[in-house]
Design a protein around this motif. Sequence first.
Motif, PDB file in Angstrom:
ATOM      1  N   LEU A  52      80.171  22.994  50.243  1.00 11.94           N
ATOM      2  CA  LEU A  52      80.495  21.585  50.024  1.00 11.94           C
ATOM      3  C   LEU A  52      80.100  21.141  48.624  1.00 11.94           C
ATOM      4  CD1 LEU A  52      79.526  19.811  53.360  1.00 11.94           C
ATOM      5  CD2 LEU A  52      81.793  20.228  52.454  1.00 11.94           C
ATOM      6  N   ASP A  53      78.959  21.618  48.139  1.00 10.87           N
ATOM      7  CA  ASP A  53      78.515  21.278  46.789  1.00 10.87           C
ATOM      8  C   ASP A  53      79.507  21.775  45.741  1.00 10.87           C
ATOM      9  OD1 ASP A  53      76.379  20.197  45.031  1.00 10.87           O
ATOM     10  OD2 ASP A  53      76.284  22.294  44.366  1.00 10.87           O
ATOM     11  N   GLN A  54      79.975  23.000  45.877  1.00  8.77           N
ATOM     12  CA  GLN A  54      80.950  23.548  44.925  1.00  8.77           C
ATOM     13  C   GLN A  54      82.252  22.749  44.979  1.00  8.77           C
ATOM     14  OE1 GLN A  54      80.949  27.488  46.512  1.00  8.77           O
ATOM     15  NE2 GLN A  54      79.566  28.281  44.943  1.00  8.77           N
ATOM     16  N   GLU A  55      82.680  22.406  46.171  1.00 11.63           N
ATOM     17  CA  GLU A  55      83.917  21.637  46.328  1.00 11.63           C
ATOM     18  C   GLU A  55      83.776  20.262  45.672  1.00 11.63           C
ATOM     19  OE1 GLU A  55      87.853  21.346  47.541  1.00 11.63           O
ATOM     20  OE2 GLU A  55      86.540  23.078  47.645  1.00 11.63           O
ATOM     21  N   TYR A  56      82.640  19.623  45.889  1.00  8.57           N
ATOM     22  CA  TYR A  56      82.386  18.313  45.285  1.00  8.57           C
ATOM     23  C   TYR A  56      82.394  18.400  43.760  1.00  8.57           C
ATOM     24  CZ  TYR A  56      79.886  14.141  43.808  1.00  8.57           C
ATOM     25  OH  TYR A  56      79.524  12.996  43.163  1.00  8.57           O
ATOM     26  N   ARG A  57      81.709  19.395  43.221  1.00  5.53           N
ATOM     27  CA  ARG A  57      81.639  19.527  41.761  1.00  5.53           C
ATOM     28  C   ARG A  57      83.018  19.800  41.155  1.00  5.53           C
ATOM     29  NH1 ARG A  57      76.389  19.647  39.994  1.00  5.53           N
ATOM     30  NH2 ARG A  57      74.854  19.920  41.648  1.00  5.53           N
ATOM     31  N   GLN A  58      83.873  20.501  41.886  1.00  7.84           N
ATOM     32  CA  GLN A  58      85.236  20.735  41.390  1.00  7.84           C
ATOM     33  C   GLN A  58      86.039  19.440  41.379  1.00  7.84           C
ATOM     34  OE1 GLN A  58      86.882  23.785  43.899  1.00  7.84           O
ATOM     35  NE2 GLN A  58      85.599  25.398  43.023  1.00  7.84           N
ATOM     36  N   MET A  59      85.717  18.526  42.294  1.00  7.84           N
ATOM     37  CA  MET A  59      86.452  17.269  42.397  1.00  7.84           C
ATOM     38  C   MET A  59      85.944  16.194  41.437  1.00  7.84           C
ATOM     39  SD  MET A  59      88.804  17.402  44.825  1.00  7.84           S
ATOM     40  CE  MET A  59      88.987  15.714  45.321  1.00  7.84           C
ATOM     41  N   LEU A  60      84.746  16.363  40.869  1.00  7.47           N
ATOM     42  CA  LEU A  60      84.167  15.330  40.007  1.00  7.47           C
ATOM     43  C   LEU A  60      85.087  14.865  38.879  1.00  7.47           C
ATOM     44  CD1 LEU A  60      80.375  16.114  39.651  1.00  7.47           C
ATOM     45  CD2 LEU A  60      81.444  14.125  40.679  1.00  7.47           C
ATOM     46  N   PRO A  61      85.718  15.758  38.122  1.00  6.15           N
ATOM     47  CA  PRO A  61      86.618  15.268  37.047  1.00  6.15           C
ATOM     48  C   PRO A  61      87.743  14.386  37.591  1.00  6.15           C
ATOM     49  CG  PRO A  61      86.159  17.599  36.747  1.00  6.15           C
ATOM     50  CD  PRO A  61      85.606  17.219  38.094  1.00  6.15           C
ATOM     51  N   LEU A  62      88.288  14.735  38.727  1.00  2.59           N
ATOM     52  CA  LEU A  62      89.350  13.915  39.319  1.00  2.59           C
ATOM     53  C   LEU A  62      88.812  12.558  39.754  1.00  2.59           C
ATOM     54  CD1 LEU A  62      91.105  16.626  41.529  1.00  2.59           C
ATOM     55  CD2 LEU A  62      91.913  15.665  39.370  1.00  2.59           C
ATOM     56  N   LEU A  63      87.626  12.557  40.334  1.00  7.03           N
ATOM     57  CA  LEU A  63      87.019  11.300  40.778  1.00  7.03           C
ATOM     58  C   LEU A  63      86.692  10.399  39.590  1.00  7.03           C
ATOM     59  CD1 LEU A  63      84.646  12.717  43.530  1.00  7.03           C
ATOM     60  CD2 LEU A  63      86.765  11.455  43.887  1.00  7.03           C
ATOM     61  N   GLN A  64      86.218  10.988  38.510  1.00 11.27           N
ATOM     62  CA  GLN A  64      85.882  10.193  37.318  1.00 11.27           C
ATOM     63  C   GLN A  64      87.114   9.594  36.670  1.00 11.27           C
ATOM     64  OE1 GLN A  64      83.635  13.096  35.134  1.00 11.27           O
ATOM     65  NE2 GLN A  64      81.700  12.518  36.111  1.00 11.27           N
ATOM     66  N   ARG A  65      88.205  10.335  36.666  1.00 13.67           N
ATOM     67  CA  ARG A  65      89.447   9.808  36.092  1.00 13.67           C
ATOM     68  C   ARG A  65      90.013   8.686  36.936  1.00 13.67           C
ATOM     69  NH1 ARG A  65      92.257  15.377  34.466  1.00 13.67           N
ATOM     70  NH2 ARG A  65      91.417  15.825  36.476  1.00 13.67           N
ATOM     71  N   ALA A  66      89.808   8.766  38.254  1.00 18.92           N
ATOM     72  CA  ALA A  66      90.353   7.755  39.154  1.00 18.92           C
ATOM     73  C   ALA A  66      89.564   6.443  39.098  1.00 18.92           C
ATOM     74  CB  ALA A  66      90.351   8.294  40.584  1.00 18.92           C
ATOM     75  N   ALA A  67      88.333   6.511  38.613  1.00 23.33           N
ATOM     76  CA  ALA A  67      87.468   5.307  38.613  1.00 23.33           C
ATOM     77  C   ALA A  67      87.810   4.347  37.504  1.00 23.33           C
ATOM     78  CB  ALA A  67      86.011   5.717  38.508  1.00 23.33           C
TER      79      ALA A  67
END
Length: 67
Positions: A52-67
């Motif tokens: 789950l940690d690896q999956e979350y870290r992979q999603m961070l750039p997408l989450l930051q762009r969406a904010a």
Amino acid sequence: MDGNGAWRDNVFVERAYLKACNSASKAHVDIAEYSDWYNLKHAYPGFDDPTLDQEYRQMLPLLQRAA
């Protein structure tokens, strides 16, 4: 997990701590250890085996762009 949102998908997590603890501090330590294992070491076959940690870290750039 079958990915269908079935109740049985979370049974293991929801039932993981139905054991008795002698103190609140012991329960806190046990839950923290389980949480670390579940998030940092437990791989998910449905997601090509990342934790789950690896999956979350992979999603961070997408989450930051969406904010």
